[in-house]
Design a protein around this motif. Sequence first.
Motif, mmCIF file in Angstrom:
data_model
loop_
_atom_site.group_PDB
_atom_site.id
_atom_site.type_symbol
_atom_site.label_atom_id
_atom_site.label_comp_id
_atom_site.label_asym_id
_atom_site.label_seq_id
_atom_site.Cartn_x
_atom_site.Cartn_y
_atom_site.Cartn_z
ATOM 1 N N LEU A 199 0.833 -1.209 0.000
ATOM 2 C CA LEU A 199 0.000 0.000 0.000
ATOM 3 C C LEU A 199 0.865 1.255 0.000
ATOM 4 O O LEU A 199 0.567 2.234 -0.697
ATOM 5 C CB LEU A 199 -0.932 0.017 1.219
ATOM 6 C CG LEU A 199 -2.271 -0.694 1.095
ATOM 7 C CD1 LEU A 199 -3.093 -0.474 2.356
ATOM 8 C CD2 LEU A 199 -3.047 -0.219 -0.119
ATOM 9 N N LYS A 200 1.948 1.230 0.771
ATOM 10 C CA LYS A 200 2.869 2.376 0.802
ATOM 11 C C LYS A 200 3.535 2.552 -0.569
ATOM 12 O O LYS A 200 3.659 3.679 -1.077
ATOM 13 C CB LYS A 200 3.922 2.154 1.894
ATOM 14 C CG LYS A 200 5.011 3.237 1.985
ATOM 15 C CD LYS A 200 4.448 4.568 2.461
ATOM 16 C CE LYS A 200 5.531 5.633 2.594
ATOM 17 N NZ LYS A 200 6.394 5.437 3.759
ATOM 18 N N GLN A 201 3.936 1.453 -1.178
ATOM 19 C CA GLN A 201 4.583 1.528 -2.486
ATOM 20 C C GLN A 201 3.623 2.035 -3.558
ATOM 21 O O GLN A 201 4.002 2.808 -4.437
ATOM 22 C CB GLN A 201 5.115 0.143 -2.879
ATOM 23 C CG GLN A 201 6.293 -0.325 -2.035
ATOM 24 C CD GLN A 201 6.672 -1.769 -2.314
ATOM 25 O OE1 GLN A 201 5.807 -2.610 -2.565
ATOM 26 N NE2 GLN A 201 7.968 -2.062 -2.280
ATOM 27 N N VAL A 202 2.364 1.620 -3.479
ATOM 28 C CA VAL A 202 1.382 1.960 -4.505
ATOM 29 C C VAL A 202 0.877 3.397 -4.368
ATOM 30 O O VAL A 202 0.686 4.098 -5.365
ATOM 31 C CB VAL A 202 0.201 0.965 -4.456
ATOM 32 C CG1 VAL A 202 -0.983 1.467 -5.279
ATOM 33 C CG2 VAL A 202 0.639 -0.407 -4.952
ATOM 34 N N THR A 203 0.656 3.844 -3.129
ATOM 35 C CA THR A 203 0.033 5.156 -2.901
ATOM 36 C C THR A 203 1.017 6.232 -2.475
ATOM 37 O O THR A 203 0.703 7.425 -2.582
ATOM 38 C CB THR A 203 -1.058 5.058 -1.832
ATOM 39 O OG1 THR A 203 -0.450 4.757 -0.547
ATOM 40 C CG2 THR A 203 -2.084 3.980 -2.182
ATOM 41 N N GLY A 204 2.174 5.837 -1.939
ATOM 42 C CA GLY A 204 3.119 6.806 -1.406
ATOM 43 C C GLY A 204 2.730 7.344 -0.046
ATOM 44 O O GLY A 204 3.395 8.236 0.491
ATOM 45 N N LEU A 205 1.680 6.781 0.567
ATOM 46 C CA LEU A 205 1.186 7.239 1.863
ATOM 47 C C LEU A 205 1.458 6.194 2.943
ATOM 48 O O LEU A 205 1.515 4.994 2.643
ATOM 49 C CB LEU A 205 -0.321 7.506 1.795
ATOM 50 C CG LEU A 205 -0.787 8.601 0.839
ATOM 51 C CD1 LEU A 205 -2.304 8.553 0.678
ATOM 52 C CD2 LEU A 205 -0.345 9.968 1.346
#
Length: 391
Positions: free
Chosen positions: A55-61
């Motif tokens: 999720l961090k890799q995909v959204t940057g959040l």
Amino acid sequence: MENAEIILKYGCNPHQKPARIYTKDKSIPFKILNGTPGYINFMDAFNSWQLVKELKQVTGLPAAASFKHVSPAGAAVGVPLSDVLKKSYSVEDIELTPVAAAYARARGADRMSSFGDWAAVSDVVDLPTATILSRSVSDGIIAPGYTEEALDLLKKKKKGSYCIIEMDWNYEPEDIERREIYGITFEQKRNDVLANEDMLKNIVTNNKNITEDAKRDLLISMVTLKYTQSNSVCFALDGQVIGVGAGQQSRIHCTRLAASKADIWYLRQHPAVLNLPFKEGVTGPNKDNVIDQYLRDDITEMEMKDWSSVLTEIPNRLTREEKAEWLSNLTGVSLGSDAFFPFRDNIDRAAQSGVKYIVQPGGSVRDDIVIEACNEYDMAMAYSAVRLFHH
């Protein structure tokens, strides 16, 4: 790095001994900072870690997940919370950082299922995040790091036995993974496909408009499904999961379960629920149980007999009509499915819970019927061409 082997108290059940986890290359990519995680704890930890890292890799959040029995009860990214959500999630007195907001959202998706969860966080756990966890019934957490004050607070949880794992962000497993069932070894390439916006470009409905927020939510649903026991369907809104249907044998049962959880998530924000007159000192889990009962249509007088011990007065309950009116305001929901929809009944049920955007692999012999159903509701549906079964 720790030793290549960790001896466990037992496996899935107390009678399953001996038990251990180990690696072949003599290096384990995590540290146990506190507590004694068990077999299922580690299963939750490693599945949830993959979810939040992606999720961090995909959204940057910053991302967080709340896991129970190797499926997510909730997952989210660090989007700010409204005052209503802060109250619904019981975090209105905490100054939320993006990391804390992500976990508050993840746990708030399905508070009943998150009771006794395993938490996963993609970023360094700070004091606000640890404060939420300190108030919650939770078994453990995995994250790439902890501030000193957050670690000190978490180490006090569960009389000092709270499980805390520090994971190496840079760890990547081998391409081939193996498992044994009944003495037979299964081998396959690891599912390393990463959800991305290219998977949302093949829009097959008349409505071709998928907003940027909806794209984010569809990606959240896809990453969540990748680590949810199949069959599975995921509803997402405003940067978080709001309902997961996991491990069902029929696709429509997945959709019904996820939709009912999404409905409860939204009903929890009704003023009548937010203003329930709880007595001073009532614990969070007791509040969650009463709210769940309060929102049920089939609750009996016998089940309500203990309300007087937690409420200062017994409130009038919401009627079916009042619930329906409130739920009619639930809109713009994104839905992901780990495999194709075989019948239009899934679309009909999804529409009742505000679904506007859908991503699924496609490939059913009845695709045309499902597309037509989406057109009737003016939904936008993308075919990802990627199945996300997880077992």
